[in-house]
Scaffold this active site. Sequence first.
Site, PDB file in Angstrom:
ATOM      1  N   HIS A  84       0.846  -1.203   0.000  1.00  0.00           N
ATOM      2  CA  HIS A  84       0.000   0.000   0.000  1.00  0.00           C
ATOM      3  C   HIS A  84       0.875   1.246   0.000  1.00  0.00           C
ATOM      4  O   HIS A  84       1.693   1.418   0.890  1.00  0.00           O
ATOM      5  CB  HIS A  84      -0.902   0.010   1.232  1.00  0.00           C
ATOM      6  N   TYR A 213      -9.306   5.495   7.528  1.00  0.00           N
ATOM      7  CA  TYR A 213      -9.453   5.757   8.971  1.00  0.00           C
ATOM      8  C   TYR A 213     -10.414   6.930   9.109  1.00  0.00           C
ATOM      9  O   TYR A 213     -10.110   8.021   8.629  1.00  0.00           O
ATOM     10  CB  TYR A 213      -8.115   6.178   9.576  1.00  0.00           C
ATOM     11  N   PRO A 305      -4.456   0.298  18.715  1.00  0.00           N
ATOM     12  CA  PRO A 305      -4.185  -0.169  17.349  1.00  0.00           C
ATOM     13  C   PRO A 305      -4.284   0.901  16.262  1.00  0.00           C
ATOM     14  O   PRO A 305      -3.958   0.632  15.099  1.00  0.00           O
ATOM     15  CB  PRO A 305      -5.249  -1.259  17.115  1.00  0.00           C
ATOM     16  N   LYS A 309       0.836  -0.154  15.040  1.00  0.00           N
ATOM     17  CA  LYS A 309       2.237  -0.232  15.474  1.00  0.00           C
ATOM     18  C   LYS A 309       2.579  -1.428  16.367  1.00  0.00           C
ATOM     19  O   LYS A 309       3.754  -1.749  16.547  1.00  0.00           O
ATOM     20  CB  LYS A 309       2.613   1.058  16.231  1.00  0.00           C
ATOM     21  N   TYR A 397       3.878   6.508  10.085  1.00  0.00           N
ATOM     22  CA  TYR A 397       3.029   5.381   9.683  1.00  0.00           C
ATOM     23  C   TYR A 397       3.847   4.295   8.968  1.00  0.00           C
ATOM     24  O   TYR A 397       3.665   3.106   9.230  1.00  0.00           O
ATOM     25  CB  TYR A 397       1.885   5.874   8.777  1.00  0.00           C
TER      26      TYR A 397
HETATM   27  P1  RFL Z   1       1.175 -11.911  21.559  1.00  0.00           P
HETATM   28  O1  RFL Z   1       0.727 -11.965  20.122  1.00  0.00           O
HETATM   29  O2  RFL Z   1       0.172 -11.535  22.566  1.00  0.00           O
HETATM   30  O3  RFL Z   1       1.785 -13.332  21.917  1.00  0.00           O
HETATM   31  C1  RFL Z   1       2.103 -13.706  23.240  1.00  0.00           C
HETATM   32  C2  RFL Z   1       2.060 -15.208  23.339  1.00  0.00           C
HETATM   33  O4  RFL Z   1       2.435 -15.589  24.654  1.00  0.00           O
HETATM   34  C3  RFL Z   1       1.543 -16.606  25.130  1.00  0.00           C
HETATM   35  N1  RFL Z   1       1.523 -16.581  26.593  1.00  0.00           N
HETATM   36  C4  RFL Z   1       2.182 -17.483  27.369  1.00  0.00           C
HETATM   37  N2  RFL Z   1       2.955 -18.531  27.059  1.00  0.00           N
HETATM   38  C5  RFL Z   1       3.484 -19.254  28.091  1.00  0.00           C
HETATM   39  N3  RFL Z   1       3.242 -18.969  29.388  1.00  0.00           N
HETATM   40  C6  RFL Z   1       2.479 -17.915  29.752  1.00  0.00           C
HETATM   41  N4  RFL Z   1       2.256 -17.632  31.031  1.00  0.00           N
HETATM   42  C7  RFL Z   1       1.911 -17.124  28.710  1.00  0.00           C
HETATM   43  N5  RFL Z   1       1.119 -16.028  28.693  1.00  0.00           N
HETATM   44  C8  RFL Z   1       0.896 -15.724  27.409  1.00  0.00           C
HETATM   45  C9  RFL Z   1       0.211 -16.228  24.484  1.00  0.00           C
HETATM   46  O5  RFL Z   1      -0.681 -17.337  24.432  1.00  0.00           O
HETATM   47  C10 RFL Z   1       0.664 -15.778  23.109  1.00  0.00           C
HETATM   48  O6  RFL Z   1       0.730 -16.847  22.192  1.00  0.00           O
HETATM   49  O7  RFL Z   1       2.406 -10.916  21.770  1.00  0.00           O
HETATM   50  P2  RFL Z   1       3.622 -10.510  20.758  1.00  0.00           P
HETATM   51  O8  RFL Z   1       4.258 -11.742  20.183  1.00  0.00           O
HETATM   52  O9  RFL Z   1       4.419  -9.541  21.501  1.00  0.00           O
HETATM   53  O10 RFL Z   1       2.898  -9.794  19.519  1.00  0.00           O
HETATM   54  C11 RFL Z   1       2.272  -8.540  19.657  1.00  0.00           C
HETATM   55  C12 RFL Z   1       1.113  -8.405  18.653  1.00  0.00           C
HETATM   56  O11 RFL Z   1       0.294  -9.555  18.743  1.00  0.00           O
HETATM   57  C13 RFL Z   1       0.283  -7.137  18.906  1.00  0.00           C
HETATM   58  O12 RFL Z   1       1.114  -6.058  19.227  1.00  0.00           O
HETATM   59  C14 RFL Z   1      -0.553  -6.730  17.665  1.00  0.00           C
HETATM   60  O13 RFL Z   1      -1.541  -7.678  17.373  1.00  0.00           O
HETATM   61  C15 RFL Z   1      -1.205  -5.370  17.891  1.00  0.00           C
HETATM   62  N6  RFL Z   1      -2.081  -4.956  16.774  1.00  0.00           N
HETATM   63  C16 RFL Z   1      -1.550  -4.399  15.632  1.00  0.00           C
HETATM   64  N7  RFL Z   1      -0.217  -4.259  15.470  1.00  0.00           N
HETATM   65  C17 RFL Z   1       0.305  -3.766  14.311  1.00  0.00           C
HETATM   66  O14 RFL Z   1       1.528  -3.635  14.200  1.00  0.00           O
HETATM   67  N8  RFL Z   1      -0.483  -3.429  13.232  1.00  0.00           N
HETATM   68  C18 RFL Z   1      -1.831  -3.548  13.289  1.00  0.00           C
HETATM   69  O15 RFL Z   1      -2.501  -3.294  12.280  1.00  0.00           O
HETATM   70  C19 RFL Z   1      -2.420  -4.010  14.532  1.00  0.00           C
HETATM   71  N9  RFL Z   1      -3.742  -4.159  14.643  1.00  0.00           N
HETATM   72  C20 RFL Z   1      -3.459  -5.135  16.874  1.00  0.00           C
HETATM   73  C21 RFL Z   1      -4.287  -4.698  15.782  1.00  0.00           C
HETATM   74  C22 RFL Z   1      -4.046  -5.722  17.982  1.00  0.00           C
HETATM   75  C23 RFL Z   1      -5.417  -5.857  18.052  1.00  0.00           C
HETATM   76  N10 RFL Z   1      -5.950  -6.458  19.209  1.00  0.00           N
HETATM   77  C24 RFL Z   1      -6.747  -7.618  19.161  1.00  0.00           C
HETATM   78  C25 RFL Z   1      -5.443  -6.043  20.482  1.00  0.00           C
HETATM   79  C26 RFL Z   1      -5.654  -4.840  15.828  1.00  0.00           C
HETATM   80  C27 RFL Z   1      -6.235  -5.387  16.976  1.00  0.00           C
HETATM   81  C28 RFL Z   1      -7.749  -5.452  17.010  1.00  0.00           C
HETATM   82  C1  PHB Z   2      -6.175  -4.408  10.571  1.00  0.00           C
HETATM   83  O1  PHB Z   2      -6.297  -4.599   9.345  1.00  0.00           O
HETATM   84  O2  PHB Z   2      -6.482  -5.280  11.399  1.00  0.00           O
HETATM   85  C2  PHB Z   2      -5.710  -3.075  11.049  1.00  0.00           C
HETATM   86  C3  PHB Z   2      -5.233  -2.150  10.143  1.00  0.00           C
HETATM   87  C4  PHB Z   2      -4.796  -0.922  10.582  1.00  0.00           C
HETATM   88  C5  PHB Z   2      -4.826  -0.629  11.937  1.00  0.00           C
HETATM   89  C6  PHB Z   2      -5.280  -1.561  12.843  1.00  0.00           C
HETATM   90  C7  PHB Z   2      -5.721  -2.802  12.406  1.00  0.00           C
HETATM   91  O3  PHB Z   2      -4.411   0.596  12.344  1.00  0.00           O
END
Ligand code: RFL
Ligand code: PHB
Length: 402
Positions: A84, A213, A305, A309, A397
């Site tokens: 993108h 957005y 989110p 980031k 971004y």
């Molecule tokens: P995770 O993905 O939470 O993984 C952690 C893992 O640790 C396990 N765990 C354990 N294992 C052993 N013993 C324990 N006691 C444990 N406790 C937990 C868990 O089961 C899991 O498997 O952390 P990690 O690896 O640091 O990754 C971070 C990302 O997942 C997170 O920052 C992103 O998803 C945030 N996020 C976004 N980030 C972006 O860069 N771009 C995006 O577009 C974006 N969109 C989002 C998002 C997060 C969202 N939610 C659901 C919060 C959109 C949403 C809606």
């Molecule tokens: C997504 O596609 O899940 C998404 C994209 C952009 C954001 C957050 C989540 O800022």
Amino acid sequence: MQVEDSREAEKQVRTQVAIIGAGPAGLLLGQLLSRAGIDNVILERRDRDYVLSRIRAGVLEQGMVDLLQEAGVSERLGREGLVHDGFSLAFHGVLHRIDLEELTGGRTVTVYGQTEVTRDLVEARQALGRPTIYEAQDVALHDIDSASPRVTFRKDGQLYELACDFIAGCDGYHGVSRASVPAAALHSFERVYPFGWLGVLVDRPPASHELVYAGHERGFALCSMRSAERSRYYIQVPQDERVEDWSDEAFFDELRARLPSETAAAVTPGPSIEKSIAPLRSFVAEPMRFGRLFLAGDAAHIVPPTGAKGLNLAASDIRYLFDALHQHYNEGSDAGLDGYSARALARVWKAERFSWWMTNLLHHFPERDGFDGRIQQAEFDYLKQSRAACTALAENYVGLPY
Ligand code: RFL
Ligand code: PHB
């Protein structure tokens, strides 16, 4: 990993780096270490199917794409990722495009689901034959401020002890790693927002070929995607909202009410294949190192989110941590390990600032008064007329340099 049956009730295992958590941070670190010949074991609380089915982020910075390439897991990303070169902001129905490529001298982002990143990493680890212990229960960290830290856990009723040189705490916000650091050694900074995002995944073409957005007095809305056939939409909802109270029809009606008319008209509603609510929070724990424990990703920090980031910060932490461990094992230098926390936090705080700013620009804050609404409008009007303002947005971004 070597397994010794030296004690009766306990199996002892040894590795160089014990990684807690098989999210993107833990899996990526494991992949980079394995390819560099550094032994590691991943302990994950959930089962493999659960890890593979989590729907989360979608936007990857170029730095993360490059790191996945270095880790040897970018083949499918190269084929299926959508590059993108811009996205749109909308405010009260008025659209304004941010030309990322033009404003940043050629930089772009890639839309590729976190679910896919995770799958690629899980499969690559399996192909390398490296151990991931799923459904590891009662994971506990010991002697983390000594030269010989240990991790104990239960698997299928058996108690194991994993001795290691270092522990990488990649177990997310609710994990055990950060909680193992003595409270006095950790300083936390937090902001909780009075709303969450209700997200829906649907097998229908996206409303727009770029992300939109939208800030609106009814609340924020986001049009995103996973492919040309699969859309991801979000709307801001109150903190205490329940997914069960939102039918697909109600979701799409509310989404369209918040979008500019041309974007709303292009939304194709359909039956949701996933629907969930994520709370919004800013959080940083300092420092990101305690003794032989190194925190990375959501274990150390959370961003709302809005700036896309979270996943990208997990990747930049892993870039720094991998380089530091590599230096330790291959060059005999601990400079990288000693500098890890300061180096990672410098980037984390800039992403925190950007995510907080995007969140403030685009969300409806129920407790705020008319002054804040006018400030949001002025900020948007300024973006529309100022290339400098758009450049600042765009460079954040696409991702600040590692
Ligand atoms: P995770 O993905 O939470 O993984 C952690 C893992 O640790 C396990 N765990 C354990 N294992 C052993 N013993 C324990 N006691 C444990 N406790 C937990 C868990 O089961 C899991 O498997 O952390 P990690 O690896 O640091 O990754 C971070 C990302 O997942 C997170 O920052 C992103 O998803 C945030 N996020 C976004 N980030 C972006 O860069 N771009 C995006 O577009 C974006 N969109 C989002 C998002 C997060 C969202 N939610 C659901 C919060 C959109 C949403 C809606
Ligand atoms: C997504 O596609 O899940 C998404 C994209 C952009 C954001 C957050 C989540 O800022």
